[in-house]
Design a protein around this motif. Structure first.
Motif, PDB file in Angstrom:
ATOM      1  N   GLY A  58       0.662  -1.086  -0.015  1.00  0.00           N
ATOM      2  CA  GLY A  58       0.081  -0.114   0.096  1.00  0.00           C
ATOM      3  C   GLY A  58       0.912   1.317   0.079  1.00  0.00           C
ATOM      4  O   GLY A  58       2.016   1.211  -0.049  1.00  0.00           O
ATOM      5  N   SER A  59       0.269   2.452   0.082  1.00  0.00           N
ATOM      6  CA  SER A  59       0.999   3.690   0.075  1.00  0.00           C
ATOM      7  C   SER A  59       1.959   3.670   1.368  1.00  0.00           C
ATOM      8  O   SER A  59       2.839   4.662   1.200  1.00  0.00           O
ATOM      9  N   HIS A  60       1.729   3.081   2.363  1.00  0.00           N
ATOM     10  CA  HIS A  60       2.396   3.087   3.621  1.00  0.00           C
ATOM     11  C   HIS A  60       3.712   2.136   3.876  1.00  0.00           C
ATOM     12  O   HIS A  60       4.511   2.303   4.461  1.00  0.00           O
ATOM     13  N   ALA A  76      -1.564 -10.238   9.835  1.00  0.00           N
ATOM     14  CA  ALA A  76      -1.113  -9.736   8.621  1.00  0.00           C
ATOM     15  C   ALA A  76      -0.319  -8.539   9.234  1.00  0.00           C
ATOM     16  O   ALA A  76      -0.669  -7.865  10.298  1.00  0.00           O
ATOM     17  N   LYS A  78       1.824  -5.252   8.832  1.00  0.00           N
ATOM     18  CA  LYS A  78       2.177  -3.988   7.954  1.00  0.00           C
ATOM     19  C   LYS A  78       3.484  -3.442   8.316  1.00  0.00           C
ATOM     20  O   LYS A  78       3.538  -2.882   9.530  1.00  0.00           O
ATOM     21  N   VAL A 131      -2.186  -6.925  12.344  1.00  0.00           N
ATOM     22  CA  VAL A 131      -3.783  -6.980  12.399  1.00  0.00           C
ATOM     23  C   VAL A 131      -4.188  -8.259  11.949  1.00  0.00           C
ATOM     24  O   VAL A 131      -3.433  -9.190  11.348  1.00  0.00           O
ATOM     25  N   GLU A 132      -5.773  -8.530  12.347  1.00  0.00           N
ATOM     26  CA  GLU A 132      -5.963  -9.714  11.741  1.00  0.00           C
ATOM     27  C   GLU A 132      -5.949 -10.156  10.313  1.00  0.00           C
ATOM     28  O   GLU A 132      -6.144  -9.341   9.285  1.00  0.00           O
ATOM     29  N   MET A 134      -6.884 -11.454   6.862  1.00  0.00           N
ATOM     30  CA  MET A 134      -7.952 -11.703   5.740  1.00  0.00           C
ATOM     31  C   MET A 134      -7.588 -12.769   4.792  1.00  0.00           C
ATOM     32  O   MET A 134      -7.030 -12.156   3.671  1.00  0.00           O
ATOM     33  N   LYS A 182     -13.313   2.466   0.279  1.00  0.00           N
ATOM     34  CA  LYS A 182     -13.001   2.042  -1.202  1.00  0.00           C
ATOM     35  C   LYS A 182     -12.914   0.740  -1.177  1.00  0.00           C
ATOM     36  O   LYS A 182     -12.704   0.060  -0.138  1.00  0.00           O
ATOM     37  N   ASN A 185      -9.910  -1.142   0.235  1.00  0.00           N
ATOM     38  CA  ASN A 185      -9.801  -1.212   1.774  1.00  0.00           C
ATOM     39  C   ASN A 185     -10.831  -2.040   2.332  1.00  0.00           C
ATOM     40  O   ASN A 185     -11.107  -1.852   3.766  1.00  0.00           O
ATOM     41  N   LEU A 187     -11.631  -5.885   3.000  1.00  0.00           N
ATOM     42  CA  LEU A 187     -10.852  -7.467   2.930  1.00  0.00           C
ATOM     43  C   LEU A 187     -12.105  -8.347   3.205  1.00  0.00           C
ATOM     44  O   LEU A 187     -12.960  -8.238   4.018  1.00  0.00           O
ATOM     45  N   ASP A 198      -7.911  -0.535   6.978  1.00  0.00           N
ATOM     46  CA  ASP A 198      -6.850   0.908   6.492  1.00  0.00           C
ATOM     47  C   ASP A 198      -7.602   1.945   6.977  1.00  0.00           C
ATOM     48  O   ASP A 198      -8.323   2.778   6.450  1.00  0.00           O
ATOM     49  N   ARG A 407      -6.006   2.897 -10.860  1.00  0.00           N
ATOM     50  CA  ARG A 407      -6.117   2.049  -9.670  1.00  0.00           C
ATOM     51  C   ARG A 407      -5.949   3.455  -8.617  1.00  0.00           C
ATOM     52  O   ARG A 407      -4.824   3.965  -8.517  1.00  0.00           O
ATOM     53  N   ARG A 409      -5.457   5.336  -5.333  1.00  0.00           N
ATOM     54  CA  ARG A 409      -4.602   5.365  -4.054  1.00  0.00           C
ATOM     55  C   ARG A 409      -5.133   6.421  -3.065  1.00  0.00           C
ATOM     56  O   ARG A 409      -5.465   7.546  -3.667  1.00  0.00           O
ATOM     57  N   SER A 410      -4.652   5.986  -1.939  1.00  0.00           N
ATOM     58  CA  SER A 410      -5.292   7.207  -1.039  1.00  0.00           C
ATOM     59  C   SER A 410      -4.306   8.359  -1.072  1.00  0.00           C
ATOM     60  O   SER A 410      -3.342   8.709  -1.294  1.00  0.00           O
TER      61      SER A 410
HETATM   62  N1  LIG Z   1      -5.261  -7.873   7.190  1.00  0.00           N
HETATM   63  C1  LIG Z   1      -4.963  -8.303   5.955  1.00  0.00           C
HETATM   64  N2  LIG Z   1      -4.820  -9.494   5.579  1.00  0.00           N
HETATM   65  C2  LIG Z   1      -4.512 -10.051   4.333  1.00  0.00           C
HETATM   66  N3  LIG Z   1      -4.131  -9.027   3.289  1.00  0.00           N
HETATM   67  C3  LIG Z   1      -3.861  -7.947   3.801  1.00  0.00           C
HETATM   68  C4  LIG Z   1      -4.363  -7.303   4.974  1.00  0.00           C
HETATM   69  N4  LIG Z   1      -4.016  -6.022   5.063  1.00  0.00           N
HETATM   70  C5  LIG Z   1      -3.724  -5.708   3.685  1.00  0.00           C
HETATM   71  N5  LIG Z   1      -3.572  -6.754   2.871  1.00  0.00           N
HETATM   72  C6  LIG Z   1      -2.993  -7.050   1.775  1.00  0.00           C
HETATM   73  O1  LIG Z   1      -2.003  -5.894   1.387  1.00  0.00           O
HETATM   74  C7  LIG Z   1      -2.256  -4.884   0.217  1.00  0.00           C
HETATM   75  C8  LIG Z   1      -1.905  -3.528   0.643  1.00  0.00           C
HETATM   76  O2  LIG Z   1      -2.720  -3.149   1.590  1.00  0.00           O
HETATM   77  P1  LIG Z   1      -2.727  -1.824   2.316  1.00  0.00           P
HETATM   78  O3  LIG Z   1      -3.958  -1.633   3.265  1.00  0.00           O
HETATM   79  O4  LIG Z   1      -1.283  -1.482   2.757  1.00  0.00           O
HETATM   80  O5  LIG Z   1      -2.771  -0.711   0.927  1.00  0.00           O
HETATM   81  P2  LIG Z   1      -3.971  -0.487  -0.024  1.00  0.00           P
HETATM   82  O6  LIG Z   1      -5.159  -0.280   0.942  1.00  0.00           O
HETATM   83  O7  LIG Z   1      -4.215  -1.576  -0.781  1.00  0.00           O
HETATM   84  O8  LIG Z   1      -3.538   0.764  -0.456  1.00  0.00           O
HETATM   85  P3  LIG Z   1      -3.554   2.399   0.223  1.00  0.00           P
HETATM   86  O9  LIG Z   1      -2.688   2.200   1.544  1.00  0.00           O
HETATM   87  O10 LIG Z   1      -2.905   3.144  -0.988  1.00  0.00           O
HETATM   88  O11 LIG Z   1      -4.870   2.689   0.436  1.00  0.00           O
HETATM   89  C9  LIG Z   1      -3.858  -5.213   0.250  1.00  0.00           C
HETATM   90  O12 LIG Z   1      -4.256  -5.007  -1.011  1.00  0.00           O
HETATM   91  C10 LIG Z   1      -4.277  -6.614   0.569  1.00  0.00           C
HETATM   92  O13 LIG Z   1      -3.898  -7.321  -0.601  1.00  0.00           O
END
Ligand SMILES: Nc1ncnc2c1ncn2[C@@H]1O[C@H](COP(=O)(O)OP(=O)(O)OP(=O)(O)O)[C@@H](O)[C@H]1O
Length: 470
Positions: A58-60, A76, A78, A131-132, A134, A182, A185, A187, A198, A407, A409-410
């Motif tokens: 993701g962006s972070h 998961a 991050k 986090v949990e 998914m 969105k 975000n 899962l 997110d 696609r 992004r935030s």
């Molecule tokens: N709790 C989770 N369980 C399983 N997969 C996850 C989980 N959280 C994130 N992911 C996976 O990691 C990817 C990146 O997630 P993240 O929340 O960091 O960014 P994003 O929502 O895709 O983008 P942005 O941060 O720009 O909104 C997700 O698209 C998903 O595939």
């Protein structure tokens, strides 16, 4: 930062440290310890943050699957890098992670991706959120990545679950505005339920609180409320707008912004069709079983109301939940509910009453019997027109070239940031499509003005942003 703790209640549970003195006993009872992990434990659980455990980016930062507690807990992780103060992008990421910890340590809900714990490792300049896990991807995957095509029942269930989560956030003792609703975000958990994730851009507190009033607008293009131009514009109705876009995406199976459509913005594409009562034209034609006309009509009208340009005229999430609950009952084919619904469909008066309750003032004009495939029109005050079409022609969505999809992004505004791709991102393969990043500098407190198309954002200063409200 000290993080208070919450227990897991059926409704959202919020621990607000500002209220601790007043209700310390209650607070004490509600708190549950978040786990503090150490880096080595998480490195082991993710097999050294291996490619095999990589879930996405993701962006972070990057997200990895972790196996904890001897295999008993899947999570998961991050991972974000704590960077030098002059690195705008990384600062923003860290701020978002801090914000996510801050909020998720106070808020829990069954339809949210909840926080298990976190790790701060200053030596390695890393912050990790646990986090949990998914296992079933994102709602975005389910809507846009063939061969996965969700059924109507499943789509309505997911929409309802997210509406319940957002409603719980808005109606909590200390409200939370998510600001980044969105499909990517959302899962999908092991039982096929949709969970809101997110919270990097989320804000906790009342809209009149100083810290909310001074936070620049943020969100994702395509989902961002066009009336949210300056910090003072923030209300829970901005989430309602984003939810409306999500609902349109769920109904149609098209992206919030898709350059193969004209207009490319889903709101501008769907609204004229909904106003003309052409509900079939916005339905995802990939789903084999056609939806009941009542299901699609109610979903489309609710989505149209959520994306109204005047924030105050949008429904609140309790009304959205109520509507989706009834849609779910109809779509599941509950016989009692269907009988009631058919009865109300056959009596124009009842339709009038039920729609009026939804604040769409409708006039029902019945034209002929159902057998003759005729059309009944229902016109609302703001031009949202419903046609009950017995034989619905299904016009398939045009073939889409995936690289034409933007696609989203935030749009980060938790810290200082700038426009453009992340220079520290050596691996862009996770984002195969064009990435838009418009970032707002906190110091300049620039306001974002979305044009009438609602799809393209541009940054304006306070002086130039004329805030025309309808
Ligand atoms: N709790 C989770 N369980 C399983 N997969 C996850 C989980 N959280 C994130 N992911 C996976 O990691 C990817 C990146 O997630 P993240 O929340 O960091 O960014 P994003 O929502 O895709 O983008 P942005 O941060 O720009 O909104 C997700 O698209 C998903 O595939």
């Amino acid at each position: 930062m000290g993080y208070p703790f919450c227990n897991d209640e059926s409704a959202v549970s919020i621990c607000d440290p500002r209220r601790r003195s007043r209700s310390s006993h209650q607070d004490q009872k509600r708190r549950l310890k978040l786990r503090i992990f150490n880096y080595d434990e998480l490195a082991l659980a993710t097999d050294g943050f291996s490619a095999g455990n990589f879930l996405g980016k993701g962006s972070h930062g990057r997200v990895y699957k972790a196996v904890l507690d001897g295999g008993k807990l899947l999570a998961a992780v991050k991972r974000t890098t704590i960077a030098a103060a002059d690195d705008y992008n990384k600062c923003s990421s860290v701020n978002q992670v801090d914000n996510e910890i801050e909020i998720l340590s106070r808020v829990r809900h069954r339809w949210m991706v909840n926080l298990i714990g976190y790790c701060v490792d200053h030596r390695r300049k890393t912050k990790l959120l646990v986090v949990e896990y998914m296992p079933n991807g994102t709602l975005h995957d389910h809507l846009h990545s063939p061969p996965l095509v969700s059924s109507w029942n499943r789509r309505v269930k997911h929409a309802l679950q997210i509406a319940i989560a957002v409603h719980a956030l808005h109606s909590a003792e200390t409200p939370v505005i998510h600001r980044d609703i969105k499909s990517s975000n959302i899962l999908i958990d092991g039982e096929g339920n949709a969970r809101l994730a997110d919270f990097g851009l989320a804000l906790i507190g009342n809209v009149n609180d100083e810290h909310l009033k001074s936070t620049p607008p943020a969100g994702t293009l395509g989902y961002l409320d066009p009336s949210y131009l300056a910090p003072a514009d923030l209300t829970a109705k901005s989430d309602v707008f984003s939810f409306g876009v999500l609902l349109l995406e769920i109904i149609s199976g098209r992206e919030a912004i898709d350059l193969d459509f004209s207009p490319s913005c889903i709101v501008d594409w769907a609204m004229p069709l909904i106003k003309r009562g052409e509900f079939a034209a916005i339905c995802d034609s990939r789903i084999r079983n056609r939806p009941k006309s009542a299901v699609i009509r109610r979903l489309a009208v609710m989505a149209a109301r959520c994306v109204r340009s005047t924030a105050e005229k949008r429904p609140d999430m309790s009304e959205v939940v109520e509507c989706l609950n009834s849609v779910r009952k109809i779509s599941q084919g509950n016989p009692v509910w269907n009988r009631l619904w058919r009865r109300s469909e056959n009596r124009s008066e009842n339709v009038f009453v039920s729609e009026e309750k939804e604040e769409i003032h409708v006039r029902m004009v019945r034209g002929g019997s159902k057998k003759q495939s005729t059309v009944s029109s229902v016109r609302s005050e703001d031009g949202v027109c419903e046609r009950i079409v017995t034989e619905m022609p299904v016009s398939p969505l045009p073939h889409r070239r995936r690289n034409r999809v933007l696609r989203s992004r935030s749009v980060g505004a938790m810290g200082r940031s700038k426009v453009g791709p992340d220079p520290n991102d050596g691996d862009n393969t996770a984002v195969a499509t064009t990435t838009i990043r418009i970032l707002v500098e906190r110091e300049r407190a620039a306001t974002m003005k979305l044009g009438k198309s609602r799809s393209v954002g541009m940054v304006r200063s306070h002086k130039t942003a004329s805030r025309k409200r309808d």
